[in-house]
Design an enzyme around this catalytic site. Structure first.
Site, short mmCIF file in Angstrom:
data_model
loop_
_atom_site.label_atom_id
_atom_site.label_comp_id
_atom_site.label_asym_id
_atom_site.label_seq_id
_atom_site.Cartn_x
_atom_site.Cartn_y
_atom_site.Cartn_z
N THR A 18 44.82 38.11 41.90
CA THR A 18 45.27 39.31 40.58
C THR A 18 45.17 37.53 39.21
O THR A 18 45.73 36.31 39.84
CB THR A 18 46.77 40.02 40.27
N ASP A 19 45.39 37.85 38.05
CA ASP A 19 45.65 37.42 36.95
C ASP A 19 47.23 36.92 36.90
O ASP A 19 47.59 38.03 37.99
CB ASP A 19 44.89 38.10 35.79
N ALA A 20 47.90 37.03 35.12
CA ALA A 20 49.08 36.47 35.31
C ALA A 20 49.81 37.94 35.43
O ALA A 20 50.86 38.34 35.46
CB ALA A 20 49.77 35.76 34.75
#
Length: 140
Positions: A18-20
């Protein structure tokens, strides 16, 4: 694009996917699709190492068409489906999807090319494998 679920490989979304914000990074979907195709081939009796050693064959992605419909998120349990749409002498087209429960998140069409394992040059799929794959076609 409608995907008939011929084979489904389960996976879960981890932090590294995932991203942040906890949403699956777009490139990670490619890894999910690749792993499912690999497991589909293994389920047919043709693991990648067997193909390379016994047949001198590898498959490489030639083209992909992706349609991102909804995001996957951290901790989601996903089902990645694989169906063989078309098998030709030196290539194959797979129809794939990624779903979370009843929600379709992504559809994909993936063309792979058959290559010589040593020189990475196009080559025909060996007859026993070709015949088996041809019998598994699910034309759209």
């Amino acid at each position: 694009m409608t995907v008939d679920v011929a084979f489904s490989w389960p996976t879960r979304v981890y932090w590294e996917d995932t991203d942040a914000g906890g949403v699956v990074y777009h490139a990670q979907y490619l890894a999910f699709l690749e792993r499912a195709r690999t497991e589909w081939m293994r389920a047919q009796g043709y693991g990648q190492e067997l193909l390379r050693i016994e047949y001198g064959l590898v498959f490489a992605v030639r083209a992909m068409q992706l349609d991102f419909l909804k995001p996957a998120r951290l901790d989601d349990a996903l089902a990645v489906s694989v169906g063989l749409q078309e098998c030709r002498r030196a290539s194959a087209v797979f129809t794939q999807s990624i779903a979370r429960g009843g929600d379709l998140l992504l559809t994909a069409q993936v063309r792979v090319a058959a290559l010589d394992a040593d020189g990475f040059r196009p080559r025909p799929i060996p007859p026993p494998l070709y015949d088996q794959l041809k019998a598994l076609e699910q034309p759209q």
